[in-house]
Scaffold this active site. Structure first.
Site, PDB file in Angstrom:
ATOM      1  N   ASN A   1       0.875  -1.164   0.000  1.00  0.00           N
ATOM      2  CA  ASN A   1       0.000   0.000   0.000  1.00  0.00           C
ATOM      3  C   ASN A   1       0.914   1.216   0.000  1.00  0.00           C
ATOM      4  O   ASN A   1       1.377   1.664   1.047  1.00  0.00           O
ATOM      5  CB  ASN A   1      -0.908  -0.024   1.231  1.00  0.00           C
TER       6      ASN A   1
ATOM      7  N   ARG B   1      -2.926  -1.790  -3.263  1.00  0.00           N
ATOM      8  CA  ARG B   1      -4.058  -0.885  -3.127  1.00  0.00           C
ATOM      9  C   ARG B   1      -3.924   0.194  -4.205  1.00  0.00           C
ATOM     10  O   ARG B   1      -2.861   0.801  -4.369  1.00  0.00           O
ATOM     11  CB  ARG B   1      -4.058  -0.214  -1.763  1.00  0.00           C
TER      12      ARG B   1
ATOM     13  N   HIS C   1     -12.225   4.484  -0.147  1.00  0.00           N
ATOM     14  CA  HIS C   1     -12.081   3.643   1.054  1.00  0.00           C
ATOM     15  C   HIS C   1     -12.832   2.319   0.906  1.00  0.00           C
ATOM     16  O   HIS C   1     -13.211   1.684   1.893  1.00  0.00           O
ATOM     17  CB  HIS C   1     -12.590   4.375   2.312  1.00  0.00           C
TER      18      HIS C   1
ATOM     19  N   GLY D   1     -10.229   8.531   9.561  1.00  0.00           N
ATOM     20  CA  GLY D   1      -8.790   8.555   9.703  1.00  0.00           C
ATOM     21  C   GLY D   1      -8.274   9.873   9.167  1.00  0.00           C
ATOM     22  O   GLY D   1      -9.001  10.876   9.143  1.00  0.00           O
TER      23      GLY D   1
ATOM     24  N   GLY E   1      -7.726  10.442   6.140  1.00  0.00           N
ATOM     25  CA  GLY E   1      -8.780  10.565   5.142  1.00  0.00           C
ATOM     26  C   GLY E   1     -10.037  10.003   5.780  1.00  0.00           C
ATOM     27  O   GLY E   1      -9.980   9.044   6.538  1.00  0.00           O
TER      28      GLY E   1
ATOM     29  N   ARG F   1      -7.825  17.800   4.159  1.00  0.00           N
ATOM     30  CA  ARG F   1      -8.772  18.082   3.081  1.00  0.00           C
ATOM     31  C   ARG F   1     -10.071  18.619   3.670  1.00  0.00           C
ATOM     32  O   ARG F   1     -10.487  18.197   4.744  1.00  0.00           O
ATOM     33  CB  ARG F   1      -9.040  16.805   2.277  1.00  0.00           C
TER      34      ARG F   1
ATOM     35  N   ARG G   1      -4.834  13.572  17.839  1.00  0.00           N
ATOM     36  CA  ARG G   1      -4.221  13.457  19.165  1.00  0.00           C
ATOM     37  C   ARG G   1      -3.614  14.781  19.601  1.00  0.00           C
ATOM     38  O   ARG G   1      -3.727  15.179  20.774  1.00  0.00           O
ATOM     39  CB  ARG G   1      -3.155  12.360  19.147  1.00  0.00           C
TER      40      ARG G   1
ATOM     41  N   GLY H   1     -11.581   6.612  14.183  1.00  0.00           N
ATOM     42  CA  GLY H   1     -12.776   5.846  14.516  1.00  0.00           C
ATOM     43  C   GLY H   1     -12.518   4.738  15.510  1.00  0.00           C
ATOM     44  O   GLY H   1     -13.358   4.436  16.360  1.00  0.00           O
TER      45      GLY H   1
ATOM     46  N   GLU I   1      -7.473  -3.471   5.498  1.00  0.00           N
ATOM     47  CA  GLU I   1      -7.473  -3.418   4.038  1.00  0.00           C
ATOM     48  C   GLU I   1      -6.486  -4.412   3.434  1.00  0.00           C
ATOM     49  O   GLU I   1      -6.737  -4.989   2.362  1.00  0.00           O
ATOM     50  CB  GLU I   1      -7.128  -1.995   3.582  1.00  0.00           C
TER      51      GLU I   1
END
Length: 395
Positions: free
Chosen positions: A9, A89, A177, A206, A208, A237, A281, A326, A375
């Protein structure tokens, strides 16, 4: 010697990797990540050769060199495993690719043509394929697409209200995703029981972030659209944005296309609002009011979009939180749940604080879960399947 598949990935600043047995659905024998590419690269891994044997990572080493070194390092540490295929990915598969596909020159060319739709991801996904082809010529490679899972959506969910000719030319809502949502859909029966086939919203939160509405564990709507800029507020974004803002920046503020692209891809979201960090965080650790506002806006946008998808589904039976925020940020989940009380969602605070799998309180009208995504295991499964198809064909 055990046959194995490599999963890569490749992102703009990191390369996730894992090696899985090729013959059966088993956990990886080695997994890890190279982070900080272009800045201060580091590698961590479990299984395989000692990380110290990888050697020094220089900031200017390109993806191709790092992947070549990675394959050599894995070969030394996993001498009893022989790579027979590799899976990647790929963020954007466009309209054509609704399922994983074996990579060849034609596929690479078509995926390259989609680079403008995922400029922060697609070039690095393709770089991983090219680097591995150079390091291991002849090794079968499989492209697995983040957009493919959403091709089950009804036509209306995919359309923008723009001239039909543009829609026919491929300017539609693709969604992203998908590999994460595919994994969660497969896990739902283990955790949600009969609700798994009902009306489920998955929140992939996350760096994204997006949402996906599932019915019978199939995608029926999602928050992201033509590109990965749409929908929820993210690390850097903005998510959904009035197109007039872009026109204003170009026409009235005199910004160039590159400057607007940089603003939307790298300088907005949590970072833009807080002016401090794109990491949740850091924002929770700060007492700066801008940090609080960024967190509150992130939750507000999630509540708004979940409400919209609940309307599309005609109600909601379950809500799943996944991905970095999440899975780990109970305070964010609590903020979002507080805004969904009108739907009948009630959290079990102790379960939520402990990041338990089921976090809804007894009697809650909506079942809420925290399910870690994987993933890489989805990519490994699809790669195995296509590789076994090659083997059975005798090719």
């Amino acid at each position: 010697m055990t046959e194995a598949v490599l999963v890569l990935n490749s992102g703009s600043s990191s390369i996730k990797f894992a090696v899985y047995p090729a013959q059966d659905e088993a956990p990886p024998v080695c997994a890890g990540k190279i982070t900080g590419i272009g800045r201060s690269p580091e590698i961590w891994a479990r299984g395989g050769a000692p990380v110290a044997e990888f050697g020094r990572l220089a900031p200017d080493e390109p993806h191709a060199v790092l992947i070549e070194r990675l394959v050599d390092w894995l070969g030394k540490g996993l001498r009893d495993n022989r790579l027979v295929a590799a899976g990647h990915r790929v963020v954007h598969g466009g309209r054509e690719y609704a399922a994983p596909v074996l990579v060849d020159d034609i596929v690479m060319e078509k995926l390259g043509a989609l680079t403008a739709l995922a400029p922060q991801h697609q070039p690095h996904n393709l770089a991983g394929m090219r680097a591995l082809a150079a390091a291991r010529p002849g090794l079968p490679q499989v492209a697995c697409f983040d957009t493919a899972f959403h091709r089950t959506q009804p036509r209306l969910a995919q359309l923008f209200a723009i001239p039909r000719a543009l829609s026919d030319d491929g300017i539609i809502r693709y969604g992203f995703h998908g590999l994460s949502y595919q994994y969660i859909a497969g896990q739902l029966p283990h955790h949600a029981g009969r609700r798994a086939e009902g009306r489920i919203i998955v929140a992939h939160l996350g760096h994204g972030a997006s949402l996906c509405a599932l019915r019978k564990r199939k995608s029926v709507a999602t928050s992201m659209g033509f590109t990965a800029l749409d929908g929820l507020m993210m690390g850097r974004r903005p998510g959904a944005l009035d197109p007039g803002v872009v026109l204003h920046l170009l026409r009235d503020r005199g910004m160039s296309l590159d400057e607007v692209s940089d603003l939307l891809n790298l300088r907005s979201g949590l970072l833009g609002v807080s002016e401090l960090s794109d990491d949740m965080r850091d924002l929770f650790a700060s007492d700066d009011p801008r940090a609080r506002e960024a967190v509150d806006l992130f939750a507000y946008r999630a509540i708004s979009e979940i409400g919209a998808l609940a309307a599309v589904l005609g109600g909601i039976d379950g809500l799943v939180f996944t991905a970095g925020i999440g899975e780990k940020a109970g305070a964010v989940r609590k903020r979002i749940a507080a805004g969904l009380g009108w739907l009948g969602l009630r959290l079990d605070d102790d379960a939520n604080d402990a990041n338990a799998i089921r976090i809804s309180a007894p009697g809650s009208a909506i079942a809420a879960f925290v399910i870690p995504t994987d993933e890489e295991s989805v990519i490994a499964s699809d790669t195995r399947r296509l590789w076994k198809g090659l083997s059975s064909d005798g090719t």
